[in-house]
Design an enzyme around this catalytic site. Structure first.
Site, short mmCIF file in Angstrom:
data_model
loop_
_atom_site.label_atom_id
_atom_site.label_comp_id
_atom_site.label_asym_id
_atom_site.label_seq_id
_atom_site.Cartn_x
_atom_site.Cartn_y
_atom_site.Cartn_z
CG ASP A 196 -1.84 -1.22 1.23
OD1 ASP A 196 -2.18 -1.72 0.15
OD2 ASP A 196 -2.18 -1.69 2.33
CE LYS A 245 2.29 -2.37 -4.37
NZ LYS A 245 2.04 -2.01 -2.95
N GLY A 297 -4.49 -4.35 -3.80
CA GLY A 297 -5.50 -3.32 -4.06
C GLY A 297 -4.74 -2.05 -4.42
CG HIS A 298 -1.99 -2.00 -6.96
ND1 HIS A 298 -1.06 -2.50 -7.84
CD2 HIS A 298 -1.72 -2.57 -5.77
CE1 HIS A 298 -0.28 -3.35 -7.20
NE2 HIS A 298 -0.66 -3.42 -5.94
CD GLN A 336 0.81 -8.99 -2.71
OE1 GLN A 336 1.47 -9.63 -3.52
NE2 GLN A 336 -0.43 -8.63 -2.98
P1 GDP Z 1 -0.83 0.37 -3.51
O1 GDP Z 1 -1.40 -0.92 -3.05
O2 GDP Z 1 0.65 0.47 -3.28
O3 GDP Z 1 -1.20 0.72 -4.93
O4 GDP Z 1 -1.47 1.49 -2.57
P2 GDP Z 1 -3.03 1.61 -2.14
O5 GDP Z 1 -3.80 2.08 -3.30
O6 GDP Z 1 -3.46 0.38 -1.45
O7 GDP Z 1 -2.92 2.70 -1.01
C1 GDP Z 1 -2.37 3.95 -1.23
C2 GDP Z 1 -3.42 5.03 -0.87
O8 GDP Z 1 -2.76 6.28 -0.75
C3 GDP Z 1 -4.46 5.22 -1.95
O9 GDP Z 1 -5.67 5.56 -1.33
C4 GDP Z 1 -3.93 6.38 -2.77
O10 GDP Z 1 -4.96 7.11 -3.41
C5 GDP Z 1 -3.28 7.20 -1.70
N1 GDP Z 1 -2.10 7.99 -2.13
C6 GDP Z 1 -1.13 7.66 -3.02
N2 GDP Z 1 -0.18 8.63 -3.05
C7 GDP Z 1 -0.57 9.57 -2.17
C8 GDP Z 1 0.01 10.82 -1.73
O11 GDP Z 1 1.08 11.22 -2.15
N3 GDP Z 1 -0.70 11.51 -0.79
C9 GDP Z 1 -1.88 11.09 -0.28
N4 GDP Z 1 -2.48 11.84 0.63
N5 GDP Z 1 -2.45 9.92 -0.67
C10 GDP Z 1 -1.79 9.18 -1.59
P1 IMO Z 2 -0.89 -4.19 -2.27
O1 IMO Z 2 -0.44 -4.73 -3.61
C1 IMO Z 2 -0.95 -4.67 2.05
C2 IMO Z 2 -0.89 -8.75 3.63
C3 IMO Z 2 -2.15 -9.21 4.35
C4 IMO Z 2 -1.56 -10.21 5.32
C5 IMO Z 2 -0.43 -10.84 4.51
C6 IMO Z 2 -0.79 -12.17 3.86
O2 IMO Z 2 -2.18 -3.49 -2.30
O3 IMO Z 2 0.20 -3.43 -1.63
P2 IMO Z 2 -2.33 -12.88 1.82
O4 IMO Z 2 -3.74 -12.51 1.46
O5 IMO Z 2 -1.32 -12.49 0.80
O6 IMO Z 2 -2.20 -14.31 2.23
O7 IMO Z 2 -2.00 -12.03 3.15
O8 IMO Z 2 -0.08 -9.90 3.51
N1 IMO Z 2 -1.13 -8.24 2.26
C7 IMO Z 2 -1.10 -6.94 1.93
N2 IMO Z 2 -0.94 -5.84 2.70
N3 IMO Z 2 -1.07 -4.54 0.72
C8 IMO Z 2 -1.19 -5.62 -0.07
O9 IMO Z 2 -1.17 -5.54 -1.42
C9 IMO Z 2 -1.25 -6.90 0.53
N4 IMO Z 2 -1.40 -8.16 0.07
C10 IMO Z 2 -1.30 -8.97 1.13
O10 IMO Z 2 -2.79 -8.15 5.00
O11 IMO Z 2 -0.98 -9.54 6.41
MG MG Z 3 -2.90 -1.64 -1.77
#
Ligand code: GDP
Ligand code: IMO
Ligand code: MG
Length: 421
Positions: free
Chosen positions: A12, A15, A39-40, A221
């Site tokens: 998270d 990415k 979840g991107h 991840q």
């Molecule tokens: P990912 O899994 O690495 O793609 O990240 P996620 O989408 O799960 O979580 C990142 C969250 O941070 C999302 O809600 C994005 O919209 C938000 N986000 C990304 N970059 C920034 C930033 O520079 N500032 C803020 N405030 N939010 C951001």
């Molecule tokens: P993105 O791509 C954050 C974590 C889960 C759990 C562990 C194992 O959005 O960054 P799994 O379902 O893979 O067996 O879970 O890894 N986990 C993540 N945490 N972002 C993710 O993906 C994750 N994918 C798995 O919360 O602790």
């Molecule tokens: Mg994510």
């Protein structure tokens, strides 16, 4: 060349946003590991989209998108995801390719995930319950079904055979999980996926590379969730570091170019497991609120803490990161003090080396403190406009990690990115 983009923490890191931004410079965006546990988040014309299986290049019309052999695919999730985005992405299907070698997540894999987590009780991993672990277990156990299998006449028999094995396993638990509820949608989705471009992706991607095309491999991840080097056993079931790209796409190590490493300006984790710089207090709560730290896949509140340079340096070494990207810098705007962990004290001895078992928790992170920025970062457009204290923070991080910061992200929008070097 294949450039790589990886999360350097526990996932998270942002990415999705960065891949969406960089995608215009690439011909192909390829997912190489993980599955719908990811979840991107992207914003497309102001609309929030969360991608789980589709690569984050789908909204750039110049980009082809590949789901590589290292990914595990839940057909139900993939079908639903395509249906959700197709309106904003009408030509998606002509730009989407799936490796015939990618493994399938079956309904019984999801049941086994839930059963295993329930049986673990307090020691549960905190899995996303998407069936990731059981699907990868069947892959390495040489029982799995692959996307290519859905095209064969005896797919149903193969499915029944492995389902039978799974039912035997599930019967060993003293509680019932209703996996049948997913079976109808599973076969419906399998039929749908048959019409997509299922290819021998390793030939395809190498041909594209030989024709001079540029590929960005999109990690899912984070590096601290890597099956070999993460906080085992509280990890995911794939190699999330750069090494996973070669296995997960079928390309040679010599083809790897830049490795982008993404870190938040602080740190988060969802699920169980060690988190040395965690703030289980009001400051952590403030971070969660300011950063809106709730899981994009499960909605769970993310655990929050300060940035951990010891862990970052470790994973930068493992993946050979060449460019750093810092996200969510704006979230720290409201903090009087910002801390950065630079070493751990273990039994009174200071070390900058990550211990074998972080689960033991007998260590104390040592912090350098920075004063408040004094002005909001979210409205800055150029590095020169950024507050002096934040610039000092960046220099400290760069010098400690030995990698230059390429971009600083200061908001959720595609344009909220500041080029540093
Ligand atoms: P990912 O899994 O690495 O793609 O990240 P996620 O989408 O799960 O979580 C990142 C969250 O941070 C999302 O809600 C994005 O919209 C938000 N986000 C990304 N970059 C920034 C930033 O520079 N500032 C803020 N405030 N939010 C951001
Ligand atoms: P993105 O791509 C954050 C974590 C889960 C759990 C562990 C194992 O959005 O960054 P799994 O379902 O893979 O067996 O879970 O890894 N986990 C993540 N945490 N972002 C993710 O993906 C994750 N994918 C798995 O919360 O602790
Ligand atoms: Mg994510």
């Amino acid at each position: 060349m294949v450039d790589v983009l990886l999360g350097l923490q526990w996932g998270d890191e942002g990415k999705g946003k960065i891949v969406d931004f960089l995608a215009s410079k690439y011909d192909i965006i390829a997912r190489f590991q993980g599955g719908p546990n990811a979840g991107h988040t992207l914003y497309v014309n102001g609309k929030k989209v969360v991608l789980h299986t589709l690569p984050s290049g789908i909204f750039q019309s110049n980009c082809k998108n590949l789901i590589g052999n290292g990914v595990v695919i839940d057909p139900i999730v993939l079908k639903k995801e395509i249906e959700t985005v197709i309106e904003d992405c009408p030509d998606l299907l002509s730009r989407l390719y799936i490796s015939s070698r990618a493994h399938l997540i079956l309904p019984t894999h999801k049941a086994l995930d839930a059963a295993s987590e329930t049986a673990k009780g307090k020691e549960k991993i905190g899995s996303t319950l998407k069936g990731i672990g059981p699907a990868y277990m069947d892959k390495t156990g040489r029982n799995g079904l692959r996307i290519g299998d859905i095209l064969s006449a005896d797919f149903s028999e193969k499915y029944e055979k492995i389902k039978f094995k799974h039912i035997q396993l599930l019967n060993q638990y003293d509680f019932k999980i209703d996996w049948q509820q997913w079976e109808f949608s599973f076969f419906e989705a399998i039929n749908y996926i048959k019409s997509l471009q299922i290819i021998n992706a390793e030939y395809w991607i190498n041909n594209e590379l030989n024709n001079g095309k540029k590929v960005l491999a999109e990690g899912a991840q984070g590096s601290m969730l890597d099956i070999d080097f993460g906080t085992y056993p509280y990890v995911t079931s794939s190699n999330t570091i750069a090494a996973g790209v070669c296995n997960g796409l079928g390309i040679a190590p010599s083809k790897i170019g830049e490795v982008y490493g993404i870190t938040k300006a602080y740190c988060t984790r969802v699920g169980s497991g060690p988190f040395p710089t965690e703030l289980d207090n009001e400051t952590g709560e403030q971070l969660r609120k300011a950063g809106n730290e709730f899981g994009a896949t499960t909605g769970r509140p993310r655990r929050c803490g300060w940035i951990d340079l010891v862990a970052l340096k470790y994973v930068i070494m493992l993946s050979g990161v060449t460019k750093l990207i810092i996200t969510k810098a704006d979230v720290l705007d409201s903090f009087n003090t910002v801390k950065v962990a630079y070493s751990y004290k273990i039994n009174e001895v200071e070390t900058t080396e990550l211990p074998f078992d972080l689960c033991e928790g007998n260590f104390e992170p040592q912090y350098k403190e920075f004063n408040e920025w004094g002005m909001p970062i979210s409205t800055c457009k150029d590095f020169s406009e950024l507050p002096q204290v934040f610039k000092e923070y960046c220099i400290f991080v760069e010098q400690y990690l030995g990698v230059k910061i390429d971009y600083i992200s200061n908001g959720t929008g595609r344009e909220q990115l500041i080029k540093k070097n």
